[in-house]
Design an enzyme around this catalytic site. Structure first.
Site, PDB file in Angstrom:
ATOM      1  N   TYR A 208      21.495 -27.492  31.603  1.00 33.01           N
ATOM      2  CA  TYR A 208      21.974 -28.773  31.088  1.00 33.01           C
ATOM      3  C   TYR A 208      20.898 -29.441  30.232  1.00 33.01           C
ATOM      4  O   TYR A 208      21.174 -29.894  29.113  1.00 33.01           O
ATOM      5  CB  TYR A 208      22.374 -29.684  32.246  1.00 33.01           C
ATOM      6  CG  TYR A 208      22.933 -31.021  31.800  1.00 33.01           C
ATOM      7  CD1 TYR A 208      24.228 -31.125  31.324  1.00 33.01           C
ATOM      8  CD2 TYR A 208      22.154 -32.175  31.865  1.00 33.01           C
ATOM      9  CE1 TYR A 208      24.745 -32.345  30.916  1.00 33.01           C
ATOM     10  CE2 TYR A 208      22.662 -33.392  31.462  1.00 33.01           C
ATOM     11  CZ  TYR A 208      23.956 -33.481  30.994  1.00 33.01           C
ATOM     12  OH  TYR A 208      24.449 -34.694  30.590  1.00 33.01           O
TER      13      TYR A 208
ATOM     14  N   LYS B  19      21.029 -30.268  26.154  1.00 35.39           N
ATOM     15  CA  LYS B  19      20.935 -31.617  25.598  1.00 35.39           C
ATOM     16  C   LYS B  19      19.733 -31.750  24.662  1.00 35.39           C
ATOM     17  O   LYS B  19      19.798 -32.500  23.675  1.00 35.39           O
ATOM     18  CB  LYS B  19      20.883 -32.650  26.719  1.00 35.39           C
ATOM     19  CG  LYS B  19      22.201 -32.796  27.474  1.00 35.39           C
ATOM     20  CD  LYS B  19      23.344 -33.194  26.542  1.00 35.39           C
ATOM     21  CE  LYS B  19      24.617 -33.517  27.309  1.00 35.39           C
ATOM     22  NZ  LYS B  19      25.714 -33.957  26.415  1.00 35.39           N
TER      23      LYS B  19
END
Length: 245
Positions: A167, A171
């Site tokens: 994750y 990002k």
């Protein structure tokens, strides 16, 4: 031109619930025409009905961001009905096990996270760019996270012994995409920024963990969607303040 064609049109991906839904609501309260999207049309219609009951101007549309046909149908619909797009909020995202670490992460799952968070955002932006170019005040907001930054001591890239690897990496890549797009398109006047909404209570029990209300996280995104023409581009922000990454 009709009265609707004079209004700004905002498209928010993944907006049938949570942050995306609240961003849709707040933009609608600013007088924007809102396009609410979800992977299943029933979910988009349910969300739109709730916002319509609040007196907002809302249209539901199916959008699986990795589906080329879905993206194309939505772009054609926007072209036919409004002839432009003024605000694109790339909110749709996914994650895998929060405890995943780069040394042991399931790479198939990590690839799925990157496909959605990075390439889904990239693909929707490419599809919508011709419509955004027709707006005199186009804004793109890529919803990012402190997990993809060096500036967040709690959830950032150097915290939690490398946890939330896929994750966070996805990002950080969204932040890089934001800079590249903003650099390429700077001469157009289009403002393109990444925003971290902060640790937001998008699921039950999160407020007890210290998460901020959803309305506060959405307001951070709204700030970038409503920037004046002399506002920043290519930045990463939380609550209107630059965040290092």
């Amino acid at each position: 031109m009709t009265a609707q064609q004079h209004k700004q049109v905002a498209l928010i991906t993944g907006s049938n619930r949570g942050l995306g839904f609240e961003v849709a609501r707040q933009l609608g309260r600013q007088g924007k025409i809102i396009v609410v999207t979800a992977r299943e049309i029933e979910n988009a219609e349910s969300a739109a009905q709730q916002l319509l009951s609040e007196g907002l101007t809302v249209y539901p549309h199916q959008l699986e961001i990795m589906d080329e046909e879905d993206r194309g149908r939505l772009a054609l619909w926007l072209e036919k009905n409004f002839g432009k797009l003024d605000i694109l909020v790339n909110n749709a995202a996914t994650y895998t096990d929060w405890s995943d670490r780069p040394s042991t992460a399931n790479l198939e799952k990590a690839q799925m996270v990157l496909q959605t968070n990075l390439f889904g955002t990239w693909a929707v932006t490419q599809t919508m760019l011709p419509l955004l170019r027709k707006s005199p005040h186009a804004r793109i907001v890529n919803v990012s996270s402190g997990a993809g930054s060096h500036g967040d001591p709690q959830f950032g890239l150097t915290s939690n012994q490398g946890g939330s690897a896929s994750y966070g990496i996805s990002k950080a890549a969204v932040n890089a995409l934001t800079v590249k797009l903003a650099t390429e398109l700077k001469a157009t006047g289009m403002l393109i920024n990444a925003v971290c909404p902060g640790f937001t209570a998008t699921s039950p029990g999160m407020e007890e963990m210290g998460a901020r209300p959803v309305a506060e996280g959405a307001a951070s995104i709204l700030w970038a969607a409503l920037l004046p023409d002399d506002g920043p581009t290519g930045g990463f922000f939380r609550d209107g303040k630059p965040l290092s990454w």
